[in-house]
Write a protein that holds these residues in place. Sequence first.
Motif, PDB file in Angstrom:
ATOM      1  N   ASN A  64       3.024   2.869  11.370  1.00  0.00           N
ATOM      2  CA  ASN A  64       1.716   3.470  11.108  1.00  0.00           C
ATOM      3  C   ASN A  64       1.294   4.273  12.327  1.00  0.00           C
ATOM      4  N   VAL A  65       0.574   5.363  12.097  1.00  0.00           N
ATOM      5  CA  VAL A  65       0.076   6.206  13.187  1.00  0.00           C
ATOM      6  C   VAL A  65      -1.407   6.461  12.963  1.00  0.00           C
ATOM      7  N   LEU A 147      -0.016   6.116   7.091  1.00  0.00           N
ATOM      8  CA  LEU A 147       0.124   4.682   6.859  1.00  0.00           C
ATOM      9  C   LEU A 147       1.418   4.311   6.141  1.00  0.00           C
ATOM     10  N   ALA A 148       1.794   3.059   6.320  1.00  0.00           N
ATOM     11  CA  ALA A 148       2.965   2.497   5.648  1.00  0.00           C
ATOM     12  C   ALA A 148       2.561   1.793   4.350  1.00  0.00           C
ATOM     13  N   ASP A 149       3.531   1.667   3.453  1.00  0.00           N
ATOM     14  CA  ASP A 149       3.525   0.645   2.396  1.00  0.00           C
ATOM     15  C   ASP A 149       2.494   0.805   1.288  1.00  0.00           C
ATOM     16  N   GLU A 150       1.883   1.959   1.138  1.00  0.00           N
ATOM     17  CA  GLU A 150       0.899   2.085   0.058  1.00  0.00           C
ATOM     18  C   GLU A 150       1.524   1.835  -1.306  1.00  0.00           C
ATOM     19  N   GLU A 151       2.778   2.255  -1.480  1.00  0.00           N
ATOM     20  CA  GLU A 151       3.422   2.143  -2.784  1.00  0.00           C
ATOM     21  C   GLU A 151       3.729   0.700  -3.179  1.00  0.00           C
ATOM     22  N   ALA A 152       3.557  -0.231  -2.257  1.00  0.00           N
ATOM     23  CA  ALA A 152       3.742  -1.647  -2.587  1.00  0.00           C
ATOM     24  C   ALA A 152       2.487  -2.460  -2.283  1.00  0.00           C
ATOM     25  N   GLY A 153       1.346  -1.793  -2.194  1.00  0.00           N
ATOM     26  CA  GLY A 153       0.088  -2.514  -2.020  1.00  0.00           C
ATOM     27  C   GLY A 153      -0.529  -2.444  -0.643  1.00  0.00           C
ATOM     28  N   GLU A 155       0.341  -3.892   2.300  1.00  0.00           N
ATOM     29  CA  GLU A 155       0.333  -5.065   3.181  1.00  0.00           C
ATOM     30  C   GLU A 155       0.817  -4.728   4.584  1.00  0.00           C
ATOM     31  N   TYR A 156       1.739  -3.788   4.719  1.00  0.00           N
ATOM     32  CA  TYR A 156       2.260  -3.404   6.030  1.00  0.00           C
ATOM     33  C   TYR A 156       1.595  -2.135   6.563  1.00  0.00           C
ATOM     34  N   GLY A 157       0.592  -1.663   5.838  1.00  0.00           N
ATOM     35  CA  GLY A 157      -0.091  -0.446   6.234  1.00  0.00           C
ATOM     36  C   GLY A 157      -1.584  -0.660   6.358  1.00  0.00           C
ATOM     37  N   ALA A 158      -2.336  -0.143   5.386  1.00  0.00           N
ATOM     38  CA  ALA A 158      -3.797  -0.189   5.469  1.00  0.00           C
ATOM     39  C   ALA A 158      -4.327  -1.609   5.573  1.00  0.00           C
ATOM     40  N   LYS A 159      -3.788  -2.513   4.799  1.00  0.00           N
ATOM     41  CA  LYS A 159      -4.280  -3.898   4.855  1.00  0.00           C
ATOM     42  C   LYS A 159      -3.991  -4.528   6.211  1.00  0.00           C
ATOM     43  N   TYR A 160      -2.807  -4.292   6.753  1.00  0.00           N
ATOM     44  CA  TYR A 160      -2.473  -4.830   8.075  1.00  0.00           C
ATOM     45  C   TYR A 160      -3.423  -4.284   9.141  1.00  0.00           C
TER      46      TYR A 160
END
Length: 437
Positions: A64-65, A147-153, A155-160
Amino acid sequence: MTNPVPSAQDEVVEITSELIRIDTSNYGDGSGPGERAAGERVMEWLAEVGVQGTYIESAERRGNVVARIEGADASLPPLLVHGHLDVVPAQASDWRVHPFSGEVVDDYVWGRGAVDMKDMNAMMLAVLRQMAREGRRPRRDIVFAWLADEEAGGEYGAKYLTRNHRDLFEGVEYAISEVGGYSFEVDPSLRLYLIETAQKGLAWMRLTAEGQAGHGSMINKDNPVTELAAALARLGDHDWPVRLTPTVRRFLEEVADALGLEFDPENPEPVLDKLGPLVRFVGATLRHTANPTRLDAGYKVNVIPGHAHAEVDGRFLPGFEDEFFAQVDELLGPKVRREFVHHDIALETSFDGPLVESMIAALKAEDPSARAVPYCLSAGTDNKSFAPLGIRGFGFVPLRLPPELDFAALFHGVDERVPIDALRFGVRVLDRLLTAY
């Protein structure tokens, strides 16, 4: 003689192509390449113009940046502009142009992520880089996030990030991200630009039926495969009632007015019939959906298994979550157990406020035929993850599209592509918005 400084419109096509060439396929199980390479390249693009970014890995290769640009007026709440670096997988044999080539063919940039959403990632970078080169400051702080991982929910991007680096978004009031701001041409003198102000909630469910295992040759009234199949048939065949949320109702009213039609909330079909391929986006926002997508049972043809499993993609309307799950449970019956694979909230905000006014002004400055309208997204975005921080999110990736393009079919579809002219238009609108808001 020095080379001229490239403009955002010059750079956006090249950046989009290069991002597409970096494979960030998200398989949802951690087996993909991750977003590290794309995130590191974003950091290089920022550093080239003297912008300091923060690179954060939530897990190995999940990059993520975030970069915060200081505005002229510190008293104004910051704006968050975010995009996701990951994409859904693509099978090259299905495509006319290789999905990770980023080739420019027929005045389009082709490849996985061209509209979902490496186009917006590139537009963000191109505008930011031009502002930095020219020494321009926005009115308020702008927080850019890739961000990372939007396509799987997420968890490793915005939520993290919202759980572990909340300070990065301190003071943010509004956010813009994907699946909005694109045009629908009524006629050459009027284009509707759909700005996403609502999105359905998400319920990916795993269903389990248990029964009596036994020999396949014998009568068995407790067969979990039969039980689960019947429940899935009830769920898949259910005719969900129409529920016009405030956003959907206003969208249909606006479209009816633009087309010169009478709008009847008891019969919205005449308006939907005029939307052409756009009905793929809009049609599913009038009701809940629950689509069975996976089945798994048994291990040998002559053995009745003791359990059977299925997965369902459920999407519920804002304000009707309890109704949705009550109906799902009734349809499944008492012998089928459900649990969440992933569950996320629905969102709805009103179509007003200074950001909306600025978006409308930026669109009309570049397209005098523009008319902005709110709409509900049948899927979801990372705006869900930022909502618990009190951040009011909108979908706004401004693209002026040719009327013949079936834009909805490109999301997660084959031959995903974005018009070069639309990218350049988007850069101009985004620059206006980030400068003036």
